[in-house]
Scaffold this motif. Structure first.
Motif, PDB file in Angstrom:
ATOM      1  N   GLU A   1     -41.442  64.081 -10.090  1.00 53.66           N
ATOM      2  CA  GLU A   1     -41.659  63.494  -8.766  1.00 53.66           C
ATOM      3  C   GLU A   1     -42.943  62.645  -8.759  1.00 53.66           C
ATOM      4  OE1 GLU A   1     -41.658  66.788  -6.055  1.00 53.66           O
ATOM      5  OE2 GLU A   1     -39.491  67.064  -6.173  1.00 53.66           O
ATOM      6  N   ILE A   2     -43.978  63.176  -9.408  1.00 46.63           N
ATOM      7  CA  ILE A   2     -45.244  62.444  -9.485  1.00 46.63           C
ATOM      8  C   ILE A   2     -45.044  61.144 -10.267  1.00 46.63           C
ATOM      9  CG2 ILE A   2     -47.565  62.473 -10.503  1.00 46.63           C
ATOM     10  CD1 ILE A   2     -47.649  65.490  -9.795  1.00 46.63           C
ATOM     11  N   LYS A   3     -44.305  61.231 -11.376  1.00 45.47           N
ATOM     12  CA  LYS A   3     -44.041  60.041 -12.183  1.00 45.47           C
ATOM     13  C   LYS A   3     -43.250  59.010 -11.372  1.00 45.47           C
ATOM     14  CE  LYS A   3     -42.249  58.604 -16.642  1.00 45.47           C
ATOM     15  NZ  LYS A   3     -41.609  59.003 -17.897  1.00 45.47           N
ATOM     16  N   ALA A   4     -42.278  59.458 -10.626  1.00 43.87           N
ATOM     17  CA  ALA A   4     -41.487  58.551  -9.793  1.00 43.87           C
ATOM     18  C   ALA A   4     -42.372  57.899  -8.721  1.00 43.87           C
ATOM     19  CB  ALA A   4     -40.320  59.302  -9.151  1.00 43.87           C
ATOM     20  N   ALA A   5     -43.261  58.685  -8.123  1.00 47.43           N
ATOM     21  CA  ALA A   5     -44.177  58.148  -7.109  1.00 47.43           C
ATOM     22  C   ALA A   5     -45.124  57.125  -7.737  1.00 47.43           C
ATOM     23  CB  ALA A   5     -44.967  59.283  -6.452  1.00 47.43           C
ATOM     24  N   GLN A   6     -45.619  57.425  -8.938  1.00 44.53           N
ATOM     25  CA  GLN A   6     -46.499  56.490  -9.633  1.00 44.53           C
ATOM     26  C   GLN A   6     -45.777  55.185  -9.945  1.00 44.53           C
ATOM     27  OE1 GLN A   6     -47.760  58.931 -12.964  1.00 44.53           O
ATOM     28  NE2 GLN A   6     -49.805  59.223 -12.074  1.00 44.53           N
ATOM     29  N   LEU A   7     -44.524  55.286 -10.366  1.00 40.52           N
ATOM     30  CA  LEU A   7     -43.731  54.099 -10.666  1.00 40.52           C
ATOM     31  C   LEU A   7     -43.530  53.255  -9.409  1.00 40.52           C
ATOM     32  CD1 LEU A   7     -42.144  52.537 -12.794  1.00 40.52           C
ATOM     33  CD2 LEU A   7     -40.149  53.940 -12.232  1.00 40.52           C
ATOM     34  N   MET A   8     -43.269  53.918  -8.300  1.00 41.00           N
ATOM     35  CA  MET A   8     -43.087  53.206  -7.035  1.00 41.00           C
ATOM     36  C   MET A   8     -44.391  52.497  -6.634  1.00 41.00           C
ATOM     37  SD  MET A   8     -41.918  54.529  -3.243  1.00 41.00           S
ATOM     38  CE  MET A   8     -40.493  55.408  -3.780  1.00 41.00           C
ATOM     39  N   ILE A   9     -45.495  53.178  -6.810  1.00 41.39           N
ATOM     40  CA  ILE A   9     -46.799  52.581  -6.479  1.00 41.39           C
ATOM     41  C   ILE A   9     -47.064  51.378  -7.370  1.00 41.39           C
ATOM     42  CG2 ILE A   9     -49.298  52.967  -6.608  1.00 41.39           C
ATOM     43  CD1 ILE A   9     -48.746  55.839  -5.624  1.00 41.39           C
ATOM     44  N   MET A  10     -46.726  51.484  -8.646  1.00 43.69           N
ATOM     45  CA  MET A  10     -46.938  50.361  -9.559  1.00 43.69           C
ATOM     46  C   MET A  10     -46.070  49.166  -9.156  1.00 43.69           C
ATOM     47  SD  MET A  10     -47.286  52.418 -13.191  1.00 43.69           S
ATOM     48  CE  MET A  10     -47.073  50.969 -14.184  1.00 43.69           C
ATOM     49  N   LYS A  11     -44.833  49.430  -8.736  1.00 47.44           N
ATOM     50  CA  LYS A  11     -43.951  48.354  -8.273  1.00 47.44           C
ATOM     51  C   LYS A  11     -44.520  47.705  -7.014  1.00 47.44           C
ATOM     52  CE  LYS A  11     -39.602  49.995 -10.216  1.00 47.44           C
ATOM     53  NZ  LYS A  11     -38.250  50.489  -9.928  1.00 47.44           N
ATOM     54  N   GLU A  12     -45.024  48.519  -6.105  1.00 45.39           N
ATOM     55  CA  GLU A  12     -45.635  47.983  -4.877  1.00 45.39           C
ATOM     56  C   GLU A  12     -46.870  47.150  -5.209  1.00 45.39           C
ATOM     57  OE1 GLU A  12     -46.401  51.183  -2.159  1.00 45.39           O
ATOM     58  OE2 GLU A  12     -44.275  51.612  -1.884  1.00 45.39           O
ATOM     59  N   GLN A  13     -47.670  47.603  -6.174  1.00 40.20           N
ATOM     60  CA  GLN A  13     -48.849  46.841  -6.587  1.00 40.20           C
ATOM     61  C   GLN A  13     -48.447  45.488  -7.162  1.00 40.20           C
ATOM     62  OE1 GLN A  13     -50.797  49.609  -9.255  1.00 40.20           O
ATOM     63  NE2 GLN A  13     -52.341  50.138  -7.714  1.00 40.20           N
ATOM     64  N   GLU A  14     -47.395  45.490  -7.970  1.00 42.68           N
ATOM     65  CA  GLU A  14     -46.924  44.229  -8.551  1.00 42.68           C
ATOM     66  C   GLU A  14     -46.430  43.283  -7.459  1.00 42.68           C
ATOM     67  OE1 GLU A  14     -46.452  41.352 -11.170  1.00 42.68           O
ATOM     68  OE2 GLU A  14     -47.355  43.285 -11.647  1.00 42.68           O
ATOM     69  N   ALA A  15     -45.717  43.829  -6.482  1.00 42.76           N
ATOM     70  CA  ALA A  15     -45.247  43.010  -5.368  1.00 42.76           C
ATOM     71  C   ALA A  15     -46.433  42.449  -4.582  1.00 42.76           C
ATOM     72  CB  ALA A  15     -44.334  43.827  -4.454  1.00 42.76           C
ATOM     73  N   LEU A  16     -47.460  43.264  -4.369  1.00 42.46           N
ATOM     74  CA  LEU A  16     -48.659  42.794  -3.661  1.00 42.46           C
ATOM     75  C   LEU A  16     -49.375  41.710  -4.457  1.00 42.46           C
ATOM     76  CD1 LEU A  16     -50.094  46.158  -2.272  1.00 42.46           C
ATOM     77  CD2 LEU A  16     -49.109  44.268  -0.956  1.00 42.46           C
ATOM     78  N   LYS A  17     -49.418  41.860  -5.781  1.00 41.82           N
ATOM     79  CA  LYS A  17     -50.037  40.828  -6.618  1.00 41.82           C
ATOM     80  C   LYS A  17     -49.290  39.508  -6.471  1.00 41.82           C
ATOM     81  CE  LYS A  17     -51.886  43.794 -10.279  1.00 41.82           C
ATOM     82  NZ  LYS A  17     -51.764  44.182 -11.707  1.00 41.82           N
TER      83      LYS A  17
END
Length: 85
Positions: free
Chosen positions: A14-30
């Motif tokens: 679950e933590i890994k999935a949350a981290q992946l989602m956060i990384m995707k959101e960061q990329e979208a923000l970039k």
């Protein structure tokens, strides 16, 4: 013991999935930041061009007004010399 390890494994997933989602959101923000930065740069460039055009137009208007003023003075002087008072 195995049950506890399975629970830990599920939580880690679950933590890994949350981290992946956060990384995707960061990329979208970039990407959004990059687009916004480019848009702001284009707006600044456009505003500078607009300001240059306005400045040029005002300069031409002033030059035209000076020419008109000089022409009117010339006409006044001609009229004064032709028609004595």
């Amino acid at each position: 013991m195995e049950k506890v390890l399975n629970e830990i494994l599920v939580e880690l997933q679950e933590i890994k999935a949350a981290q992946l989602m956060i990384m995707k959101e960061q990329e979208a923000l970039k990407q959004t930041y990059t687009h916004l930065k480019r848009d702001v740069t284009n707006l600044k460039d456009g505003q500078q061009e607009k300001n240059t055009l306005i400045k040029h137009t005002l300069t031409l208007q002033i030059e035209n007004m000076l020419e008109i003023r000089n022409a009117l003075r010339s006409i006044e002087q001609t009229n004064q010399s032709v028609i004595p008072k």
